[in-house]
Scaffold this motif. Sequence first.
Motif, mmCIF file in Angstrom:
data_model
loop_
_atom_site.group_PDB
_atom_site.id
_atom_site.type_symbol
_atom_site.label_atom_id
_atom_site.label_comp_id
_atom_site.label_asym_id
_atom_site.label_seq_id
_atom_site.Cartn_x
_atom_site.Cartn_y
_atom_site.Cartn_z
ATOM 1 N N VAL A 189 2.944 -0.906 4.235
ATOM 2 C CA VAL A 189 2.447 0.419 3.898
ATOM 3 C C VAL A 189 3.652 1.329 3.705
ATOM 4 O O VAL A 189 4.575 1.329 4.523
ATOM 5 C CB VAL A 189 1.538 0.997 5.002
ATOM 6 C CG1 VAL A 189 1.099 2.412 4.644
ATOM 7 C CG2 VAL A 189 0.318 0.116 5.210
ATOM 8 N N VAL A 190 3.649 2.090 2.616
ATOM 9 C CA VAL A 190 4.772 2.977 2.300
ATOM 10 C C VAL A 190 4.268 4.408 2.240
ATOM 11 O O VAL A 190 3.262 4.698 1.577
ATOM 12 C CB VAL A 190 5.418 2.598 0.951
ATOM 13 C CG1 VAL A 190 6.652 3.475 0.695
ATOM 14 C CG2 VAL A 190 5.806 1.122 0.928
ATOM 15 N N VAL A 191 4.960 5.310 2.932
ATOM 16 C CA VAL A 191 4.596 6.728 2.937
ATOM 17 C C VAL A 191 5.862 7.566 2.872
ATOM 18 O O VAL A 191 6.961 7.090 3.141
ATOM 19 C CB VAL A 191 3.789 7.117 4.200
ATOM 20 C CG1 VAL A 191 2.408 6.518 4.184
ATOM 21 C CG2 VAL A 191 4.538 6.715 5.467
ATOM 22 N N LEU A 221 0.856 -1.189 0.000
ATOM 23 C CA LEU A 221 0.000 0.000 0.000
ATOM 24 C C LEU A 221 0.889 1.235 0.000
ATOM 25 O O LEU A 221 1.875 1.293 0.736
ATOM 26 C CB LEU A 221 -0.853 -0.030 1.269
ATOM 27 C CG LEU A 221 -2.105 0.811 1.387
ATOM 28 C CD1 LEU A 221 -3.160 0.335 0.399
ATOM 29 C CD2 LEU A 221 -2.642 0.708 2.816
ATOM 30 N N VAL A 222 0.569 2.226 -0.830
ATOM 31 C CA VAL A 222 1.357 3.457 -0.836
ATOM 32 C C VAL A 222 0.430 4.662 -0.805
ATOM 33 O O VAL A 222 -0.572 4.714 -1.520
ATOM 34 C CB VAL A 222 2.298 3.524 -2.057
ATOM 35 C CG1 VAL A 222 1.522 3.484 -3.373
ATOM 36 C CG2 VAL A 222 3.188 4.758 -2.002
ATOM 37 N N GLY A 223 0.747 5.610 0.068
ATOM 38 C CA GLY A 223 -0.031 6.836 0.158
ATOM 39 C C GLY A 223 0.535 7.892 -0.767
ATOM 40 O O GLY A 223 1.739 8.187 -0.742
ATOM 41 N N LEU A 224 -0.313 8.470 -1.612
ATOM 42 C CA LEU A 224 0.108 9.459 -2.606
ATOM 43 C C LEU A 224 -0.604 10.784 -2.385
ATOM 44 O O LEU A 224 -1.778 10.813 -2.031
ATOM 45 C CB LEU A 224 -0.197 8.963 -4.025
ATOM 46 C CG LEU A 224 0.430 7.637 -4.460
ATOM 47 C CD1 LEU A 224 0.031 7.320 -5.889
ATOM 48 C CD2 LEU A 224 1.944 7.684 -4.324
ATOM 49 N N ASP A 225 0.119 11.886 -2.635
ATOM 50 C CA ASP A 225 -0.520 13.199 -2.609
ATOM 51 C C ASP A 225 0.100 14.125 -3.650
ATOM 52 O O ASP A 225 -0.171 15.320 -3.650
ATOM 53 C CB ASP A 225 -0.438 13.825 -1.217
ATOM 54 C CG ASP A 225 0.998 14.054 -0.758
ATOM 55 O OD1 ASP A 225 1.922 13.932 -1.585
ATOM 56 O OD2 ASP A 225 1.199 14.384 0.420
ATOM 57 N N GLY A 226 0.938 13.588 -4.531
ATOM 58 C CA GLY A 226 1.536 14.391 -5.576
ATOM 59 C C GLY A 226 2.800 15.113 -5.168
ATOM 60 O O GLY A 226 3.467 15.719 -6.015
ATOM 61 N N ALA A 244 6.905 1.549 5.974
ATOM 62 C CA ALA A 244 8.157 2.098 5.451
ATOM 63 C C ALA A 244 7.998 3.589 5.242
ATOM 64 O O ALA A 244 7.053 4.031 4.593
ATOM 65 C CB ALA A 244 8.516 1.416 4.125
ATOM 66 N N VAL A 245 8.905 4.365 5.817
ATOM 67 C CA VAL A 245 8.913 5.806 5.627
ATOM 68 C C VAL A 245 10.104 6.141 4.740
ATOM 69 O O VAL A 245 11.245 5.812 5.061
ATOM 70 C CB VAL A 245 9.026 6.560 6.968
ATOM 71 C CG1 VAL A 245 9.017 8.062 6.737
ATOM 72 C CG2 VAL A 245 7.872 6.172 7.890
ATOM 73 N N VAL A 246 9.817 6.795 3.614
ATOM 74 C CA VAL A 246 10.839 7.037 2.588
ATOM 75 C C VAL A 246 11.048 8.536 2.431
ATOM 76 O O VAL A 246 10.162 9.251 1.978
ATOM 77 C CB VAL A 246 10.416 6.422 1.240
ATOM 78 C CG1 VAL A 246 11.532 6.614 0.203
ATOM 79 C CG2 VAL A 246 10.080 4.946 1.398
ATOM 80 N N ARG A 247 12.218 8.998 2.821
ATOM 81 C CA ARG A 247 12.575 10.408 2.621
ATOM 82 C C ARG A 247 12.964 10.643 1.165
ATOM 83 O O ARG A 247 13.474 9.754 0.498
ATOM 84 C CB ARG A 247 13.734 10.810 3.528
ATOM 85 C CG ARG A 247 13.413 10.778 5.006
ATOM 86 C CD ARG A 247 14.654 11.096 5.832
ATOM 87 N NE ARG A 247 15.161 12.437 5.544
ATOM 88 C CZ ARG A 247 16.396 12.684 5.114
ATOM 89 N NH1 ARG A 247 17.240 11.700 4.894
ATOM 90 N NH2 ARG A 247 16.778 13.924 4.901
ATOM 91 N N PRO A 248 12.760 11.857 0.636
ATOM 92 C CA PRO A 248 13.196 12.156 -0.728
ATOM 93 C C PRO A 248 14.692 11.892 -0.910
ATOM 94 O O PRO A 248 15.506 12.310 -0.100
ATOM 95 C CB PRO A 248 12.881 13.648 -0.893
ATOM 96 C CG PRO A 248 11.789 13.908 0.077
ATOM 97 C CD PRO A 248 12.073 13.005 1.257
ATOM 98 N N GLY A 249 15.018 11.160 -1.957
ATOM 99 C CA GLY A 249 16.419 10.863 -2.233
ATOM 100 C C GLY A 249 17.020 9.749 -1.421
ATOM 101 O O GLY A 249 18.206 9.458 -1.524
#
Length: 299
Positions: A260-262, A161-166, A291-296
Amino acid sequence: MCAVAEGDNRVVLAGVDGSPSAGHAAVWAAAVAARRGAVLKLVQAYTVPGPGVSGMAVAAVREGFRAVAETGLADAEGTVLARWPSLPVERSAVEGSVVGVLLRESAGAEVVALGSRGLGGFTGLLLGSTAAALAGRAPCPVVVVRGRKPDDAPPTTGPVLVGLDGSPDSNDALGYACEEATARSTGLVAVRTWNEITSGSSPRKADCRPEDMAVGERRLVDEQLAPWREKFPDLPVEVVVAHGRPARTLLELGAGAQLVVVGTRGRGGFTGMLLGSTSHALLVHSPCPVAVVRPGSRP
């Protein structure tokens, strides 16, 4: 302890402390390392009390804490090697705070995993604060390994599952989610929530009908997904556009997911905040690993 092949620099990190929850995190991380052909590195941090301990007692106390940490690491390694006997494993007992140690050790790692409960059985704010501090600053994705109930093993079936907001944060999370879903031979569920305050589909939100808002949000999801569908053409993708709050929607859908990925912060994130409210709520309450993914931060 298995020897690590010279020149092999792919590392999956797991923080352990001897608790059942940390044991689940070590097993979860081992499965990731096996899929990626990486080394599993088990790390246990320990802190030596300062006040009230002096002279020769300091060395004895320090050695005692280190011995306990080494025992916890050996137990975790034994559990892992019982399932993946050929997996290369490293162990490291390090004096220092959990967050500080894992931040240093995560440099160069592909992902770091930790349990949702420590030996003290602390839940809620304490765990959330530790995980949030790590997830908001680590140079790689951070996963808190959770089950349906406290101390349960994490689920191994269901979609990613991945949460998206653009936002850029959610785009990096989307890339990581696609990779994980593909590696696990499962589908991806892309979730976008909207309400009259946070919707990004119309500059005149108050004048839009709910059905028009939903159509606009779905269009934004399809636009964000388009390049990833091209990169992962065989990945089954389901899109969910829901009215409401992101945390509540992701928690409900997470009951049937295996991950879940955010991102760290979404649209409207406050400057200076290391982690958004949605990510923090999931770290504390999710029924599956988060999973919490920071930019880069993706390898």
